[in-house]
Each structure stands twice: as structure tokens, then as C-alpha cells.
Design a protein around this motif. Sequence first.
Motif, PDB file in Angstrom:
ATOM      1  N   ARG A 127       0.819  -1.209   0.000  1.00  0.00           N
ATOM      2  CA  ARG A 127       0.000   0.000   0.000  1.00  0.00           C
ATOM      3  C   ARG A 127       0.855   1.261   0.000  1.00  0.00           C
ATOM      4  O   ARG A 127       0.530   2.249  -0.671  1.00  0.00           O
ATOM      5  CB  ARG A 127      -0.923  -0.005   1.227  1.00  0.00           C
ATOM      6  N   LEU A 128       1.934   1.226   0.756  1.00  0.00           N
ATOM      7  CA  LEU A 128       2.825   2.392   0.793  1.00  0.00           C
ATOM      8  C   LEU A 128       3.449   2.644  -0.574  1.00  0.00           C
ATOM      9  O   LEU A 128       3.612   3.797  -0.996  1.00  0.00           O
ATOM     10  CB  LEU A 128       3.910   2.193   1.855  1.00  0.00           C
ATOM     11  N   GLU A 129       3.828   1.577  -1.263  1.00  0.00           N
ATOM     12  CA  GLU A 129       4.425   1.742  -2.593  1.00  0.00           C
ATOM     13  C   GLU A 129       3.407   2.270  -3.601  1.00  0.00           C
ATOM     14  O   GLU A 129       3.730   3.110  -4.447  1.00  0.00           O
ATOM     15  CB  GLU A 129       5.035   0.413  -3.051  1.00  0.00           C
ATOM     16  N   GLY A 243      19.497   2.481   0.000  1.00  0.00           N
ATOM     17  CA  GLY A 243      18.350   3.231  -0.494  1.00  0.00           C
ATOM     18  C   GLY A 243      18.277   4.633   0.086  1.00  0.00           C
ATOM     19  O   GLY A 243      17.917   5.589  -0.615  1.00  0.00           O
ATOM     20  N   MET A 244      18.610   4.785   1.376  1.00  0.00           N
ATOM     21  CA  MET A 244      18.583   6.112   1.986  1.00  0.00           C
ATOM     22  C   MET A 244      19.702   6.995   1.441  1.00  0.00           C
ATOM     23  O   MET A 244      19.515   8.204   1.246  1.00  0.00           O
ATOM     24  CB  MET A 244      18.714   5.983   3.507  1.00  0.00           C
ATOM     25  N   LEU A 281       9.510   9.255   0.757  1.00  0.00           N
ATOM     26  CA  LEU A 281       9.447   8.928   2.183  1.00  0.00           C
ATOM     27  C   LEU A 281       8.640   7.652   2.395  1.00  0.00           C
ATOM     28  O   LEU A 281       9.049   6.753   3.142  1.00  0.00           O
ATOM     29  CB  LEU A 281       8.826  10.094   2.949  1.00  0.00           C
ATOM     30  N   LEU A 282       7.492   7.552   1.720  1.00  0.00           N
ATOM     31  CA  LEU A 282       6.672   6.333   1.828  1.00  0.00           C
ATOM     32  C   LEU A 282       7.402   5.129   1.253  1.00  0.00           C
ATOM     33  O   LEU A 282       7.351   4.027   1.806  1.00  0.00           O
ATOM     34  CB  LEU A 282       5.337   6.539   1.112  1.00  0.00           C
ATOM     35  N   SER A 286       8.464   1.792   3.263  1.00  0.00           N
ATOM     36  CA  SER A 286       8.091   0.455   2.813  1.00  0.00           C
ATOM     37  C   SER A 286       9.320  -0.447   2.716  1.00  0.00           C
ATOM     38  O   SER A 286       9.302  -1.609   3.142  1.00  0.00           O
ATOM     39  CB  SER A 286       7.383   0.536   1.457  1.00  0.00           C
ATOM     40  N   GLY A 287      10.409   0.098   2.153  1.00  0.00           N
ATOM     41  CA  GLY A 287      11.641  -0.677   2.041  1.00  0.00           C
ATOM     42  C   GLY A 287      12.215  -1.040   3.399  1.00  0.00           C
ATOM     43  O   GLY A 287      12.712  -2.157   3.600  1.00  0.00           O
TER      44      GLY A 287
END
Length: 295
Positions: A127-129, A243-244, A281-282, A286-287
Motif C-alpha cells: 500500500r505504501l508503494e 536506499g537512503m 518517504l513512503l 516500505s523498504g
Amino acid sequence: MSKNQTLAGVGFGLGAYGIWGFFPLFFRQLGAVQPLDVLCNRAVWGCVFVSLILSAKGHWGPTLAVFERPWLVARLGLAALLVGSNWLAFLWAVDQHQVMASSLGYFLTPLVNVLLGMLVLRERLSRLEWASVGLALLALVNEFVALGSLPWISLFLGGSFGLYGLVRKQVPVDAIAGLWLETLSLMPLLAVYWAWQAQAGHAVFTGFDTTTQALLPLAGVLTALPLMLFAAATQRLNLATVGMLMYINPTMQLLTAVWLFDEPLAPARLVSFGLIWSGLLLYSLSGWRRYRRGG
């Protein structure tokens, strides 16, 4: 994984994304050179530099063995076209004072990866993705409505680099050998361009002032070096941390565009960036959740 390995990985990652973020400043110094000429020098000198690295590491055997598998060569050729077109679009953006659009494109890349994963790899989105993709689409709608056109250069940069990552992910060749094979794949096209320009009396590799002549080979080194650092970082860090760190590059490009190149940051474009940052951010959340679950 030890603390020292993690710290080393963060250092390698900061080095890679820091160099990529520094690219607009570096390539602006080559503003007097046509983007296609810069691309030629970047690819040729990058190939030379990586050849020296392969020689130093004694890694020619596994690299040349790739030619025994035609499907790998074909996929690397496709990857070369994608990354070469991405390099050219970026050089054009810097030359045309569109660094902010370039930054927007690289911010879009992770969300393009999510879409490609769903459409090509049949990955299921959380859902976040889904929400992150929706916010990115809202940003594009905002660009179209408020600014009168879609950000084509941003879409091309994000799309071409996302597709490059997808193709490259499916080719089991390490980063250094892969870069050598990709730059080598570009040589026939670049040779045609060089011959065409030479016939017209234009030199692609020589005839520049001393500073420019020194910077052009350095462009090839700077093409290969961050990829080497990135490969070292991914070997030492989990994907969530990588990823960050990913957002360092487009953030540096945005700050460079606004503070150093005086590109205007219209309120409507700020809304677009805000929507994309919210989507990222979402996506990052999620990741992180997936990493904590171990999947």
C-alpha cells in the motif's frame, strides 16, 4: 557484519553519491564542448580507465569470457544504449541550465523502479508503494497543469536510468567488467560520430584549451570511479541503507541548481518536489519495513 565494515560501506556510499552529486559542477566546466563530444570523451576515457583497473586486478579472463555468451553481450549492448542516452540527456540538461529538471529526474528514479518491478517483473506493490507511485503521478500532473508541459527531460532521465537498472540487474556481470563492456559497446556508434565530425573539420578529442583538454579524460575517470565505490558500498551495507543514501545525488543537484546556478525554483515546481519527496518517504518506509521483516 562488523561495525568497521558498515562504516566503510557508508564511506564508499557517500563517496559514490557525492561524486554523482558533484557532476553538474564538473560538467558545467565543459560548457564550451558540445554534449555529444563530452559523451564521446567520457565513454572512451572511461573505457581506458576501466581497462587499466581490469589489468591491475588481473580480471581480464572473466571479463572476456562474457563474449562466449551472446545473450549477455546483447543485453549489455542494450544497457549501454540506455546508460549512454542517460548520460547524453544529463549533459544536455547541464548545458541548457536544466539541472533542476535533472535533479527531479533522479528523484523519480526509485519510483520508476517500483513501477518497472510491477509491470515487468510482476512484483506486488504494498500500500505504501502504491501511495508513493500515486504521489509521483500527482507531481507530474502538477507539472503539466502549473507549468504548461510535462517535464520531459526529467521523465527521460528517470525512465532511462530505471530501465538501465532493470536490464543491468538481469545480467550477471560485476560492475567493473560490465562498465568496460558497456563503454566498449558504445564505440561503434561513437566512431561513426567521430568520423562524421572529422569529415566536417571538427575534432572531437583534440583542439581544446589546456584546461578543457585535461578535464575531458578526467570525465572518463569520474564515470567509472563512483560505480566502483557504489559496488563496494553494496557489498557492505543492507539495501535499506543504500536506499537512503540514494537521495544524496539529486539533493546535491537541486542545491547546486538553486544556490550556485541561480535556476529559479517556481512555487509550482516546489509543490512537485514536495509530492515526490513525500512519495520517496513512503517508498523508503516500505523498504525499511520489508528489510525488518527479512524479505
